[in-house]
Design a protein around this motif. Structure first.
Motif, short mmCIF file in Angstrom:
data_model
loop_
_atom_site.label_atom_id
_atom_site.label_comp_id
_atom_site.label_asym_id
_atom_site.label_seq_id
_atom_site.Cartn_x
_atom_site.Cartn_y
_atom_site.Cartn_z
N LEU A 8 0.83 -1.21 0.00
CA LEU A 8 0.00 0.00 0.00
C LEU A 8 0.86 1.25 0.00
O LEU A 8 0.59 2.21 -0.74
N VAL A 9 1.93 1.24 0.82
CA VAL A 9 2.84 2.40 0.84
C VAL A 9 3.50 2.56 -0.52
O VAL A 9 3.59 3.67 -1.07
N GLN A 10 3.99 1.46 -1.08
CA GLN A 10 4.69 1.54 -2.37
C GLN A 10 3.76 2.02 -3.48
O GLN A 10 4.16 2.82 -4.34
N MET A 11 2.51 1.54 -3.48
CA MET A 11 1.54 1.99 -4.48
C MET A 11 1.24 3.48 -4.32
O MET A 11 1.11 4.21 -5.32
N THR A 12 1.15 3.94 -3.10
CA THR A 12 0.86 5.36 -2.85
C THR A 12 2.02 6.22 -3.30
O THR A 12 1.83 7.29 -3.89
N ILE A 13 3.25 5.77 -3.01
CA ILE A 13 4.43 6.51 -3.46
C ILE A 13 4.48 6.58 -4.98
O ILE A 13 4.72 7.64 -5.57
N LYS A 14 4.21 5.45 -5.64
CA LYS A 14 4.22 5.41 -7.10
C LYS A 14 3.18 6.37 -7.68
O LYS A 14 3.44 7.11 -8.63
#
Length: 376
Positions: free
Chosen positions: A297-303
């Motif tokens: 979820l964090v990685q998707m939000t950063i992307k």
């Protein structure tokens, strides 16, 4: 000898009083006839001018319908110049200019009109559209409200409804949820037999953050029309917004059984599957899976944030890179349960940071649904 200075006395007037009165009366009648003639000529001239203006307006509207905007503007300008007593001519000219991309010119046309006719609904609606085009949102809202409550010729109810739904569209586009809800509540029970309108209102309730009200509307529609695939899709979207993802998927499947060839329904099923696959807060997940999903979820939000903030705010993008590196925390520093909570909190903070700059991205729809559920 005769005195040359001496003059013979003038003869007494021969006209009688009645003759004098008759002459005066005839003179007055002649004057009145001249005035009446001038008035009639002036009236005839005004009527001819108004008729010409009306014809110019008709031609201009017809040219707009045929996509001949420059020619239409010429005719509408003539109509507005000839007859200043018809606000509709100036309004039409301003709106044609707005379509042509000349918002500033349209505004200048409307300012004096609104000074003369501040209660004209059409003029206020046109100004609202101009200001919305210029991204002057707060001013646009004010004029939309005036358009809703001011004077309209003809079918006033229909004109006010158009103004209200344009305002609702604007509020939905700008994410003004509370204001959107305030506009929807007074009309939620209007036109109970108008299925199209009720579906539209229900969809706006979802956007306003009140999916339960939308769900009630869709369920009522389905009681009346159990084979309404569109209503099932709406019900599913309301369930998605409430975080009831499996229920939403079932609603979409029900819609698909009714309309198996509708590709848009297939897309909504895929959306539900995506949300179910990434939500780290679902019941029944093991701790390891919660950790994995929270990091994802964090990685998707950063992307997502990178895609819309890199150009606009490169310093934010640099901070995002730092956050991404910090995800690789040394083992044993925090418990897995703490890691889940921290990751979810971090993802929410990153999501809020991108709000207002990255709205309305279709590729972020599943991520947005999960973030909204967590924020609740």
């Amino acid at each position: 000898m005769t005195d040359p200075v001496a003059q013979e006395p003038l003869p007494p007037p021969t006209a009688t009083a009645s003759e004098f009165i008759l002459t005066l009366t005839l003179t007055l009648v002649a004057i009145l006839l001249l005035i009446a003639g001038d008035t009639a000529l002036a009236k005839a001239d005004r009527e001819a001018t108004r008729s010409t203006a009306a014809e110019e307006y008709r031609v201009g509207v017809n040219l707009i319908a045929h996509k001949r905007l420059p020619d239409a503007i010429d005719h509408l300008r003539t109509a507005a110049t000839l007859d200043r007593d018809k606000p509709v001519y100036t309004v039409a000219l301003a709106q044609a200019m707005l379509v042509q991309g000349r918002a500033a010119d349209a505004e200048q046309m409307l300012i004096p009109l609104l000074e003369r006719e501040p209660h004209d609904g059409g003029a206020n609606l046109a100004m609202a559209r101009v200001l919305a085009k210029q991204a002057r949102i707060d001013e646009a809202k004010s004029y939309y409200h005036r358009a809703i409550y001011e004077n309209w010729p003809g079918d006033a109810a229909r004109s006010r409804a158009i103004a209200r739904f344009e305002l609702i569209d604007l509020l939905a586009q700008t994410g003004a949820r509370q204001e959107l809800l305030s506009e929807l509540l007074p009309i939620q029970d209007e036109s109970p037999e108008d299925t199209v309108l009720r579906k539209r209102v229900a969809n706006y309730f979802v956007l306003a953050g009140s999916p339960a009200k939308a769900s009630d509307i869709y369920r009522d529609l389905l009681r009346k029309s159990p084979r309404d695939a569109e209503a099932y899709v709406g019900l599913g979207r309301a369930a998605l917004a409430m975080g009831n993802y499996p229920v939403a998927r079932n609603d979409f499947l029900a819609a698909q059984r009714i309309a198996p060839d509708d590709s848009s329904i297939t897309a909504t099923i895929k959306l539900a599957d995506s949300v179910i696959a990434i939500d780290p807060t679902q019941r029944g997940l093991g701790l390891d899976e919660q950790v994995r999903r929270s990091r994802q979820l964090v990685q998707m939000t950063i992307k997502s944030a990178h895609k819309c903030l890199d150009i606009e705010a490169p310093q934010v993008a640099a901070a995002l890179d730092s956050v991404a590196r910090s995800l690789v925390a040394p083992a044993g520093v925090v418990t897995r349960a703490q890691s889940v909570d921290e990751n979810i909190s971090l993802a929410g903070a990153l999501w809020r940071m991108r709000e207002g700059r990255c709205t309305g991205r279709p590729e972020d729809e599943a991520l947005a649904l999960v973030q909204d559920r967590i924020a609740q």
